[in-house]
Design a protein around this motif. Structure first.
Motif, PDB file in Angstrom:
ATOM      1  N   GLU A   7       0.829  -1.204   0.000  1.00 30.31           N
ATOM      2  CA  GLU A   7       0.000   0.000   0.000  1.00 30.31           C
ATOM      3  C   GLU A   7       0.866   1.257   0.000  1.00 30.31           C
ATOM      4  O   GLU A   7       1.819   1.357   0.780  1.00 30.31           O
ATOM      5  CB  GLU A   7      -0.907  -0.019   1.234  1.00 30.31           C
ATOM      6  CG  GLU A   7      -2.028   0.983   1.186  1.00 30.31           C
ATOM      7  CD  GLU A   7      -2.988   0.809   2.356  1.00 30.31           C
ATOM      8  OE1 GLU A   7      -4.102   1.325   2.265  1.00 30.31           O
ATOM      9  OE2 GLU A   7      -2.608   0.156   3.336  1.00 30.31           O
ATOM     10  N   ASP A   8       0.548   2.202  -0.879  1.00 31.86           N
ATOM     11  CA  ASP A   8       1.237   3.493  -0.996  1.00 31.86           C
ATOM     12  C   ASP A   8       2.668   3.377  -1.527  1.00 31.86           C
ATOM     13  O   ASP A   8       3.405   4.368  -1.549  1.00 31.86           O
ATOM     14  CB  ASP A   8       1.262   4.243   0.353  1.00 31.86           C
ATOM     15  CG  ASP A   8      -0.133   4.543   0.861  1.00 31.86           C
ATOM     16  OD1 ASP A   8      -1.030   4.747   0.029  1.00 31.86           O
ATOM     17  OD2 ASP A   8      -0.332   4.554   2.094  1.00 31.86           O
ATOM     18  N   PHE A  25       7.900   5.318  -1.051  1.00 39.25           N
ATOM     19  CA  PHE A  25       6.470   5.491  -0.842  1.00 39.25           C
ATOM     20  C   PHE A  25       6.045   6.875  -1.334  1.00 39.25           C
ATOM     21  O   PHE A  25       6.887   7.677  -1.763  1.00 39.25           O
ATOM     22  CB  PHE A  25       6.124   5.336   0.640  1.00 39.25           C
ATOM     23  CG  PHE A  25       6.312   3.941   1.172  1.00 39.25           C
ATOM     24  CD1 PHE A  25       5.267   3.030   1.164  1.00 39.25           C
ATOM     25  CD2 PHE A  25       7.545   3.541   1.680  1.00 39.25           C
ATOM     26  CE1 PHE A  25       5.434   1.743   1.646  1.00 39.25           C
ATOM     27  CE2 PHE A  25       7.723   2.257   2.167  1.00 39.25           C
ATOM     28  CZ  PHE A  25       6.671   1.356   2.145  1.00 39.25           C
ATOM     29  N   GLU A  26       4.764   7.126  -1.264  1.00 39.30           N
ATOM     30  CA  GLU A  26       4.243   8.437  -1.657  1.00 39.30           C
ATOM     31  C   GLU A  26       4.807   9.528  -0.751  1.00 39.30           C
ATOM     32  O   GLU A  26       5.288   9.248   0.355  1.00 39.30           O
ATOM     33  CB  GLU A  26       2.704   8.428  -1.611  1.00 39.30           C
ATOM     34  CG  GLU A  26       2.061   7.509  -2.654  1.00 39.30           C
ATOM     35  CD  GLU A  26       0.546   7.483  -2.566  1.00 39.30           C
ATOM     36  OE1 GLU A  26      -0.004   8.156  -1.672  1.00 39.30           O
ATOM     37  OE2 GLU A  26      -0.081   6.790  -3.393  1.00 39.30           O
TER      38      GLU A  26
END
Length: 218
Positions: A7-8, A25-26
């Motif tokens: 996730e992300d 990651f973001e």
């Protein structure tokens, strides 16, 4: 693949200068692989390991095409180290990235069972010294409408989803109510009220029982 697996996650890079795998990651957050949580490392490691093996077995295909190769993958305890939210999506994510692989996995997670198709579920049980498949009633939606507690009790044979502490306290409360002992019932109810989830409907039912004997107390 990284975006689906974690996730992300945006990208995975190897930093040759530092000799470390870095996970991006973001919001420009970059974390060394070894600093990820157990669950993150498990998910990422699982997907990368399968992808690596698929690439080795299909040297004539590029990296992207090799993910579409055929094969059978066995996974023991698919839910290990995974947050319940990840447990619910892990099967769909695996099928999304490796569409032509047949996965055979074991699990003790009601979250995984709750979210997959009935045709994907095989429940095994031990009878004497023999392991056999338990027959399930044919259903269009599998266990998608079942609660986690219902799966634990009816499918996984967990005798009780409540703790012994709660059950013992509830038994004492019911006995006190039956004997119309308001003082003791009230004392036990206050402890039960602290034990239960704030939104549990049982709290109101227990209070109704308490109110019903309040006027009978001497």
């Amino acid at each position: 693949m990284a975006k689906v697996a974690l996730e992300d996650c945006i990208n995975i890079k190897f930093n040759f200068k530092a000799s470390r795998v870095m996970v991006e990651f973001e919001e420009n957050v970059i974390i060394p692989f070894e600093h990820l949580s157990d669950g993150q490392r498990t998910v990422l490691g699982l997907f990368c390991d399968i992808a690596r093996r698929m690439s080795i077995l299909n040297p004539h295909l590029d990296a992207e095409e090799s993910l579409k190769g055929k094969g059978v993958v066995l996974i023991d305890e698919l839910d290990l180290h995974l947050h319940p939210r990840w447990q619910r999506r892990i099967v769909d994510d695996l099928k999304s990235i490796f569409p032509n692989i047949q996965f055979i996995a074991t699990t003790h997670s009601p979250h995984i069972i709750q979210d997959i198709s009935p045709s994907e579920i095989i429940i095994l049980e031990k009878e004497l010294n023999t392991l056999k498949q338990r027959k399930l009633e044919a259903t269009k939606f599998g266990f998608k409408g079942w609660s986690v507690e219902e799966i634990l009790s009816d499918i996984m044979d967990l005798e009780d989803t409540r703790t012994e502490v709660f059950n013992e306290m509830l038994a004492k409360y019911e006995k006190a109510i039956e004997e119309e002992n308001y003082k003791l019932s009230k004392e036990i109810y206050e402890n039960l009220d602290k034990l239960l989830h704030p939104n549990n409907h049982l709290r109101k039912l227990l209070k109704f029982d308490l109110i019903s004997i309040r006027d009978t107390d001497d």
